[in-house]
Scaffold this motif. Sequence first.
Motif, PDB file in Angstrom:
ATOM      1  N   THR A 150       1.087  12.669  -2.616  1.00  0.00           N
ATOM      2  CA  THR A 150       0.576  11.880  -1.492  1.00  0.00           C
ATOM      3  C   THR A 150       0.846  12.636  -0.195  1.00  0.00           C
ATOM      4  OG1 THR A 150       2.680  10.725  -1.584  1.00  0.00           O
ATOM      5  CG2 THR A 150       0.799   9.593  -2.549  1.00  0.00           C
ATOM      6  N   TRP A 180       0.781  -1.239   0.000  1.00  0.00           N
ATOM      7  CA  TRP A 180       0.000   0.000   0.000  1.00  0.00           C
ATOM      8  C   TRP A 180       0.811   1.287   0.000  1.00  0.00           C
ATOM      9  CZ3 TRP A 180      -1.515  -3.473   4.284  1.00  0.00           C
ATOM     10  CH2 TRP A 180      -2.534  -4.358   3.907  1.00  0.00           C
ATOM     11  N   THR A 195      -1.351  13.532   2.276  1.00  0.00           N
ATOM     12  CA  THR A 195      -2.194  13.271   3.450  1.00  0.00           C
ATOM     13  C   THR A 195      -2.363  11.771   3.589  1.00  0.00           C
ATOM     14  OG1 THR A 195      -4.322  13.086   2.333  1.00  0.00           O
ATOM     15  CG2 THR A 195      -3.604  15.309   2.896  1.00  0.00           C
ATOM     16  N   TRP A 196      -2.921  11.371   4.724  1.00  0.00           N
ATOM     17  CA  TRP A 196      -3.200   9.940   4.910  1.00  0.00           C
ATOM     18  C   TRP A 196      -4.460   9.502   4.158  1.00  0.00           C
ATOM     19  CZ3 TRP A 196      -1.768   8.843  10.750  1.00  0.00           C
ATOM     20  CH2 TRP A 196      -0.384   8.642  10.825  1.00  0.00           C
ATOM     21  N   LEU A 197      -5.099  10.430   3.430  1.00  0.00           N
ATOM     22  CA  LEU A 197      -6.146  10.020   2.494  1.00  0.00           C
ATOM     23  C   LEU A 197      -5.520   9.461   1.231  1.00  0.00           C
ATOM     24  CD1 LEU A 197      -8.792  12.907   2.493  1.00  0.00           C
ATOM     25  CD2 LEU A 197      -9.046  10.626   3.429  1.00  0.00           C
ATOM     26  N   ASP A 198      -4.274   9.813   0.995  1.00  0.00           N
ATOM     27  CA  ASP A 198      -3.585   9.414  -0.239  1.00  0.00           C
ATOM     28  C   ASP A 198      -2.459   8.443   0.049  1.00  0.00           C
ATOM     29  OD1 ASP A 198      -4.903  11.506  -2.050  1.00  0.00           O
ATOM     30  OD2 ASP A 198      -4.093  12.703  -0.411  1.00  0.00           O
ATOM     31  N   TYR A 199      -1.736   8.696   1.133  1.00  0.00           N
ATOM     32  CA  TYR A 199      -0.649   7.804   1.535  1.00  0.00           C
ATOM     33  C   TYR A 199      -1.293   6.695   2.360  1.00  0.00           C
ATOM     34  CZ  TYR A 199       3.756   6.086   3.239  1.00  0.00           C
ATOM     35  OH  TYR A 199       4.820   5.274   3.507  1.00  0.00           O
ATOM     36  N   ALA A 200      -1.237   5.461   1.831  1.00  0.00           N
ATOM     37  CA  ALA A 200      -2.047   4.379   2.406  1.00  0.00           C
ATOM     38  C   ALA A 200      -1.304   3.646   3.512  1.00  0.00           C
ATOM     39  CB  ALA A 200      -2.471   3.413   1.309  1.00  0.00           C
ATOM     40  N   MET A 201      -1.584   4.027   4.745  1.00  0.00           N
ATOM     41  CA  MET A 201      -1.040   3.304   5.892  1.00  0.00           C
ATOM     42  C   MET A 201      -1.759   1.961   6.021  1.00  0.00           C
ATOM     43  SD  MET A 201       1.211   5.206   7.367  1.00  0.00           S
ATOM     44  CE  MET A 201       1.290   4.739   9.102  1.00  0.00           C
ATOM     45  N   LYS A 227      -3.852  -0.946   7.679  1.00  0.00           N
ATOM     46  CA  LYS A 227      -4.950  -0.855   8.651  1.00  0.00           C
ATOM     47  C   LYS A 227      -5.361  -2.246   9.115  1.00  0.00           C
ATOM     48  CE  LYS A 227      -6.569   3.437   6.683  1.00  0.00           C
ATOM     49  NZ  LYS A 227      -5.483   3.488   5.692  1.00  0.00           N
ATOM     50  N   HIS A 265     -10.612   2.529  -1.457  1.00  0.00           N
ATOM     51  CA  HIS A 265      -9.227   2.993  -1.524  1.00  0.00           C
ATOM     52  C   HIS A 265      -8.539   2.591  -0.221  1.00  0.00           C
ATOM     53  CE1 HIS A 265      -5.792   5.700  -1.514  1.00  0.00           C
ATOM     54  NE2 HIS A 265      -5.985   5.875  -2.803  1.00  0.00           N
ATOM     55  N   PRO A 266      -7.305   2.055  -0.308  1.00  0.00           N
ATOM     56  CA  PRO A 266      -6.684   1.551   0.917  1.00  0.00           C
ATOM     57  C   PRO A 266      -6.400   2.651   1.935  1.00  0.00           C
ATOM     58  CG  PRO A 266      -5.113   1.542  -0.903  1.00  0.00           C
ATOM     59  CD  PRO A 266      -6.451   1.864  -1.485  1.00  0.00           C
ATOM     60  N   ALA A 267      -6.227   3.870   1.498  1.00  0.00           N
ATOM     61  CA  ALA A 267      -5.935   4.942   2.447  1.00  0.00           C
ATOM     62  C   ALA A 267      -7.216   5.591   2.938  1.00  0.00           C
ATOM     63  CB  ALA A 267      -5.027   5.986   1.798  1.00  0.00           C
ATOM     64  N   SER A 268      -8.005   6.101   2.039  1.00  0.00           N
ATOM     65  CA  SER A 268      -9.142   6.937   2.439  1.00  0.00           C
ATOM     66  C   SER A 268     -10.394   6.140   2.731  1.00  0.00           C
ATOM     67  CB  SER A 268      -9.460   7.933   1.325  1.00  0.00           C
ATOM     68  OG  SER A 268      -9.933   7.245   0.179  1.00  0.00           O
ATOM     69  N   ARG A 269     -10.467   4.930   2.226  1.00  0.00           N
ATOM     70  CA  ARG A 269     -11.674   4.090   2.303  1.00  0.00           C
ATOM     71  C   ARG A 269     -12.826   4.665   1.489  1.00  0.00           C
ATOM     72  NH1 ARG A 269     -10.039  -0.927   4.569  1.00  0.00           N
ATOM     73  NH2 ARG A 269      -7.934  -0.265   4.911  1.00  0.00           N
ATOM     74  N   SER A 291      -1.045  17.918  -3.286  1.00  0.00           N
ATOM     75  CA  SER A 291      -0.648  16.890  -2.340  1.00  0.00           C
ATOM     76  C   SER A 291      -1.785  16.429  -1.444  1.00  0.00           C
ATOM     77  CB  SER A 291       0.536  17.362  -1.499  1.00  0.00           C
ATOM     78  OG  SER A 291       0.173  18.501  -0.775  1.00  0.00           O
ATOM     79  N   VAL A 292      -2.843  17.193  -1.356  1.00  0.00           N
ATOM     80  CA  VAL A 292      -3.943  16.721  -0.517  1.00  0.00           C
ATOM     81  C   VAL A 292      -5.219  16.492  -1.317  1.00  0.00           C
ATOM     82  CG1 VAL A 292      -2.982  17.999   1.424  1.00  0.00           C
ATOM     83  CG2 VAL A 292      -4.898  18.947   0.171  1.00  0.00           C
TER      84      VAL A 292
END
Lengths: 785, 149, 287
Positions: free
Chosen positions: A701, A688, A703-709, A711, C187-191, B118-119
């Motif tokens: 990427t 991810w 934010t964590w909406l884009d950078y997939a940590m 889960k 989406h793996p990050a945002s769901r 970026s966001v």
Amino acid sequence: MVQAPERLIGAEVKRKEDPRLITGQGTYVDNLKFVGTAYLAILRSPYAHARIKRIDASRARVHPKVLAVFTGEDLRRDGIGSIPVGWLLPDIKLPPHYPLAVDKARYVGDGVAAVVAEDRYSAYDALSLIEVEYEPLPAVVDQEAATRPGAPQVHDEAPNNICFKFAMVAGDVNRALAEADGVVRQRIINHRTSGSSVEPRAAVALYQPATGELTLYNTNQNPHLIRLLLALTMNYPEHKIRVIAPDVGGGFGTKIYLYPDEVVACYAAMKLGRPVKWVETRSEYLRATVHGRDHITDFEVAYKRDGTITGLKVTTYANLGAYISPFAPLIPTFLYVPMLHGPYKLPNVSAEVYGVFTNTTPVDATRGAGRPEATYLLERMVDLVARELNMDPADVRRKNVLEPFENYQTPLAFVYDSGNYPATLNRALELVDYARLREEQRRLREQGRYIGIGLSTYVEVTGAAPSQVAVSLGAQAGLFESAIVRVHPTGKVTVFTGSHTHGQGHETTFAQAIADEFGISIDDVEVVHGDTDAIPFGLGTYGSRSTPVGLTAAYIAGQRIIEKATKIAAHLLEAAEADIVFEGGRFFVRGAPERAVTFQEVALEAYVPRKIPADLELGLEATAFFNPSNFVFPFGTHVAVVEVDPETGQVKLLRYLAVDDVGRVINPMVVDGQVHGGVVHGIGQALWEQVVYDEQGNLLTGTWLDYAMPKAPDLPSFQTDRLETPSPVNPLGVKGAGETGTIASTPAVVNAVLDALAPFGVKHIDMPLTPERVWRALQAARGQG
Amino acid sequence: MRVERQYTFTVDQETLWNLILDPTVISKVLPGVQKIEAVGPDEYNLTASVGVGPVRGSFSGYVKISDKEPPRRYRLQTEMRGGPGFVRGDGEVELVPADGRTTLIFRGDVVIGGTLASVGQRLLDATASMLMDQGFKSLEAEINSRLQK
Amino acid sequence: MFPATFEYYAPTSLEEALNLLRQNPEAKVLAGGHSLIPAMKLRLATPPALVDLRRIPGLSGIRLEGDQLVIGAMTTYYDVQTSELVRQHVPVLAEATDVVGDLQVRNWGTVGGSLAHSDPAGDYPAIILALGAEVRARGPQGERTIPIDQFFVGMFTTALQPGEILTEVRIPVMGPGTGAAYVKFPHPASRYAVVGVCAVVGREDNICRQARIAVTGATLYATRATAAEQALQGQTLNADTIRAAAERAPEGLTITGDRVFASEEYRTHLVRVLTRRALMAAVEKIR
């Protein structure tokens, strides 16, 4: 309560720090409140590469809540220098890295101005009032492209953007390639990731004009090193600086370095005479806190028909980003190249590494640092060879792993301390029931379901380092660790360590080991760390060094305490020192266990002398600096089982097993926690996580909406198991356990996915294995088929 | 990102050419233009307020038209900067006539940077595509209203 | 993550809220805040004022009115997910809510907020669209009812006029012979939905009498896949007809991708696959 010795080491003791941390009683930097605090915000370049033609802060300066606006020129004028590099290599190019950019901004996130205001909101409001006239310049992101003629130049000091070239050779690779039965060539990309600790960086700087004392509370992993770097950057006396790293919410390597923002906070505090707080936002963290990995590698591997791997030739372009982060030169060199043997016999290796500047966020160590890149390469290599030979990947590993050893001189550089690689490999295969799993895979394929089994057999290097060796190779600091063990009159103990804990659980594991050493309760031992005014000069925590180096220092100090306590006990028991036995927290006369004094009684005597003679020094305290004679090398085998949906490319991780040997284990629960966290970290990279820039260096990427940590719902429950081969390097026989999971899991998962795709003829896909990448690889394979 | 988009208008090539070089039309077609001022032949400074959903930002910058080959093609360069980031575009506008109608083709590179990039990655391409469609539709509306007059 | 200055209003009646919106034309309505607040913290949105609907009584709740299930705009995802009425009359909505965001999003996010926001990757817009619901709104000109097919008009854009507040959504209860399913590729990050497809199928004598298919994630806003709907209409429902219909799902849709995770081409592929899976699951659920 007195406990028997040897009971605590190896026991599943619940973490002492947890009641504090999980009830919200921890003290993180942003929790600190000082009267009169002002707030700092940094204006960051939106351009990857731009000349700064003019900065007009006049509108920001007249904002009623703004106290000051600083630019790079202001700092330079006041004697603030460049952030030093902590590891030098031959012919390395060292362009300056000023805390705020002076001539050019070199990556998206490079600080160009700073605002200090009465409150955070006003500081951020004022950022938009600063007008910067930029002249955007062409940018370069790809480190290989950056070395080609005509590429945009990041620094004038580094032609073709090459910061350093590093090479090592063992044996004769060209001959191995020439004499091989087969050769596989592959380009692999170990892409860029973010350490992504839950707590971003933060700083509070305080300055006492009357005394000149500068105090920095800061999220870091190594307060003394930060102090040293700060003293050098600010040209300020080291002894006038105090650095405190209180509770820190995860580091993963990203908090080892002195960053520009912390320097600016200190500078602002000194200029304004007020406490200055700076707290990074998440989107700032993703662009201004170092990234990890980012290698482009071509390799050739020579093998024999029976699966023996005979040679490996590697060329790697390592992306350093826009500036040299303090330990960046170490990571793709000494932590990467000498590990390119891995756990294998592999006699012929040659590797060439280019460290390259680009217009991206600086890259430095993040969890694993160099070893994940080496292990990923090696484990993909083994699987590619297995595929070519149509052999089982487990058999190729069996064929090539080293036999059990103690002190094995690898052909490149390191001497592996101890290892039994066949044991962890066999144990892992046994625990997953490998033969049955392969059978199940065959059965499911017939139903159109594609599961894959991936192995990763790794060895890694931890416990840095023999200081003389490190310094001779370019380290600008020794890599010992220090400890003070102080026994109080009541027999309670405080351990002051130069290591730092930010999730590792030292407050528990160190207390366990020292309580065992003294035969006292773990509740009687407190661990203090993170304050340069409280602890001895230490190097901090990174590279899984705290237990093998930091705890060993405390253990040695403990031995000195016991030595002195034995003298005291001899006087109390009116016996010869040589006849005193220390066991289970009691000193007694050999052969007469009833003639005994407790550890606590001895401690009291050391401070309230009744029987000891005047020439015996009072107090019960010892300091130790442990400078290990060698690194320590944990190892193991991990197995991942995945299922791939061939229609969408979606990967589901079904099962994960980690069999590790990290030497002697102090606390299995803590090691399990480290392994779980590390495994998740590595899986994240495999599937991810990725930092992505567009061709112009814009970060996509942020934010964590884009950078997939990773889960929890996407992960199975992990199975862990351990063997214990003690290290001969330290008296406790321990090795580091903080990074093994990260190092092993990435290739295990990638190998599993490619194993699932084997029927389609897909041999390699670069990470992260997103559904679209898998789908495209399948499309391409079907097109060819 | 590389962008290519086209739209067909019900006017001849010459008429479309004149319209799209007219600053009053430009100010109506580009999203959210609040102020436009000529700083040279075919070069304008402008300010705009662009909103997509909850996101709204003020931008200022320029539009420059060059390398004109009337009535077929010209080069269009723009850079707009604001709090949320910047947008830079460099491309070619081509007018292709067919049966009394004219197809406008825009081919170019669009760079979006700063916070926006970026966001807002999830929505960036969709937003770009939406704003361009809005621009084409505004141009069509402008053409229709002029034809009616 | 520090928003710019804004005024905060917490009206206690709908009339008061409408008045505030009239007086502050640039104000934003605040429901659950899970889309608006992050944008404000990044300063991508800097509304001068927020009008918070949370203290207005009567805007949340779920009730049955004839053959319509009525859900108040301020009803949270969690309320929907755990509602017996929803499970009984529009089960797909409760099931689909399991995959909306995460626990916190479900505890705070609201039905009305999700619809009025018209996020291109929101789950509810597609589900409510496929269910053929209608939306009630109150504005300066009084109350009106908007059929869902006319509600979503663009990315982040709905038929709601400035100053209008969405008050409730009315969903036809699912009768016998109908089944529905929502299939989501998160989406793996945002769901958020990379692609999400909701299919509602009405069957009589194994013939498809009605199919409503709505797509989210791939399109600029929740949009019906009319080509696939028409392809299925009047057909015998089986794996082959469903596959054939699903193949046509992208027809007429404006599909956009992103440069990090899923391209336009891949999303187009997913629209086909997920439409097929949603239809198969919907048929499976027909009772």
